[in-house]
Write a protein that holds these residues in place. Structure first.
Motif, PDB file in Angstrom:
ATOM      1  N   GLY A   1      52.392  62.535 167.486  1.00 34.44           N
ATOM      2  CA  GLY A   1      53.396  63.609 167.491  1.00 34.44           C
ATOM      3  C   GLY A   1      53.361  64.435 166.216  1.00 34.44           C
ATOM      4  N   ALA A   2      53.328  63.751 165.075  1.00 36.17           N
ATOM      5  CA  ALA A   2      53.283  64.452 163.785  1.00 36.17           C
ATOM      6  C   ALA A   2      51.990  65.255 163.658  1.00 36.17           C
ATOM      7  N   CYS A   3      50.890  64.711 164.189  1.00 35.76           N
ATOM      8  CA  CYS A   3      49.597  65.427 164.128  1.00 35.76           C
ATOM      9  C   CYS A   3      49.643  66.707 164.961  1.00 35.76           C
ATOM     10  N   ILE A   4      50.359  66.668 166.092  1.00 35.49           N
ATOM     11  CA  ILE A   4      50.514  67.882 166.914  1.00 35.49           C
ATOM     12  C   ILE A   4      51.302  68.940 166.131  1.00 35.49           C
ATOM     13  N   HIS A   5      52.403  68.522 165.502  1.00 36.51           N
ATOM     14  CA  HIS A   5      53.192  69.472 164.708  1.00 36.51           C
ATOM     15  C   HIS A   5      52.377  70.035 163.536  1.00 36.51           C
ATOM     16  N   ALA A   6      51.479  69.219 162.970  1.00 36.14           N
ATOM     17  CA  ALA A   6      50.623  69.688 161.868  1.00 36.14           C
ATOM     18  C   ALA A   6      49.693  70.809 162.334  1.00 36.14           C
ATOM     19  N   ARG A   7      49.296  70.783 163.615  1.00 34.34           N
ATOM     20  CA  ARG A   7      48.434  71.857 164.149  1.00 34.34           C
ATOM     21  C   ARG A   7      49.202  73.186 164.208  1.00 34.34           C
TER      22      ARG A   7
END
Length: 403
Positions: free
Chosen positions: A215-221
């Protein structure tokens, strides 16, 4: 629904089968054979939609997203004519070129490299789960293994908080029921859905996701400019919609197959490296995801049948996965089968983006069972869980013995 005054093109066989009835769900295989043998394209009088059940046609529809679009809904509802029950998915219900952008983000977040990093913890969790079940001896293979194991690894990998995870399976079940017609399964799921929808909407927000998770990696994108800040929670929601139920049903199907076919269980035990293939064959054989719809964007011909623009096409993934035109001995479960080409995860640009996670989980469980368990015995009648799109068990009482 069809726009063409509910008259299919000439020569297309009419079917009085209801592919969304409980009778159909109880044992779809005889009806699948009827649909395959009736012709390459059929028409369902009850719902005024076309259907394809042979492997060649299902594969062709899945691999032509410009002609057979997803943006008008992958269920019976046509989003060009009615409002979706929730904001539509920006990956599952999106067409090229928009789809490529969001798909690229999820493909990066769920890449083979990321799976390698997760493998150790996923395998350890599967082994400890099997050890605990060996200590019990008898248990429900669905609640205690097929559900419990994915719920022990996937929400952590996603970065979800511990509270509220009991909403995950009902939410996913709701999403897949919603692809069906306005029958009792769909109505009941939507009526009960408010708390599950509220939980999921909350969990998709950046502040509620642990650092380092999917989830955090998606927001980082979104920070990198690959997607907008508004799109990030919707992509997290896609993982919550499709990341659990399908794997739960896949693991349940695999255990059910291995318990019913002792020769295949013996083969897996003698070579635990077959675990991944045994899971893949269960996905072909039982097809946890049974059907999906597409909508035609233009007049098109499928295997000699003319179909107008704006028509819904119901693809029977499960029927394609047992099409004798494509498979030798399609109704046999064989852990050594070359399964490439099955459509259990779809095919083409919309092929399941989380399939690497599902395969890792399935392989970890079956490998742990093969190494530690000598026998799996079904000890009571299995019960089905009915859903407009998914096929799986509600309960599978078993006992196991240590190797």
């Amino acid at each position: 629904m069809s726009t063409s005054g509910f008259t299919p093109s000439a020569g297309v066989p009419h079917m009085d089968i209801d592919p969304f009835s409980i009778e159909f769900f109880e044992d779809p295989h005889p009806a699948h054979e009827v649909l395959r043998e009736a012709g390459p394209v059929v028409w369902f009088d009850k719902w005024n939609v076309y259907g394809v059940a042979r492997h060649a046609e299902v594969h062709a529809v899945l691999n032509d997203p410009l002609t057979f679009c997803s943006s008008r809904g992958v269920g019976l509802s046509d989003f060009a004519k009615e409002k979706a029950w929730r904001p539509q998915s920006i990956i599952l219900e999106a067409d090229p070129p928009e789809h490529a952008r969001t798909r690229a983000v999820l493909s990066r977040v769920l890449s083979p490299t990321v799976m390698k990093q997760l493998r150790g913890s996923f395998v350890a969790a599967a082994e400890s789960r099997v050890e605990a079940l060996l200590a019990k001896g008898s248990f429900d293979a669905i609640a205690d293994l097929a559900e419990a194991y994915p719920l022990s690894v996937f929400p952590d990998a996603l970065g979800l908080k511990p509270e509220g995870r009991e909403n995950l399976l009902p939410y996913a079940s709701l999403v897949f029921n919603s692809f069906g017609p306005p029958n009792k399964l769909r109505q009941d799921a939507i009526e009960r859905s408010a708390p599950h929808q509220a939980y999921v909407a909350d969990q998709c927000q950046r502040e509620n996701l642990a650092p380092g998770g999917f989830g955090a990696c998606i927001h980082a994108r979104a920070d990198a400019g690959d997607i907008t800040a508004a799109e990030a929670p919707l992509l997290v929601r896609s993982l919550l919609s499709a990341g659990l139920d399908t794997t739960v049903n896949g693991i349940g199907a695999a255990v059910y197959c291995l318990a019913r076919f002792p020769d295949q269980w013996a083969r897996l035990r003698s070579d635990p490296t077959l675990a991944r293939n045994a899971f893949e064959e269960a996905v072909r054989f039982e097809s946890p995801v049974q059907t999906f719809f597409r909508t035609t964007t233009r007049d098109v011909e499928i295997s000699g049948s003319r179909i107008g623009e704006g028509e819904k096409i119901l693809m029977f993934l499960a029927a394609a996965n047992r099409d004798p035109r494509r498979w030798d001995r399609p109704d046999e479960y064989d852990v050594t089968r070359k399964t490439s080409g099955h459509v259990g995860y779809g095919s083409g640009i919309h092929m399941c983006v989380g399939q690497l996670v599902a395969r890792l989980e399935g392989e970890a469980v079956l490998s742990a069972l093969a190494k530690r368990v000598s026998a799996i015995e079904i000890t009571g009648p299995p019960t089905r869980r009915f859903n407009n799109t998914l096929r799986g068990l509600e309960s599978l009482p078993v006992s196991i013995k240590a190797a």
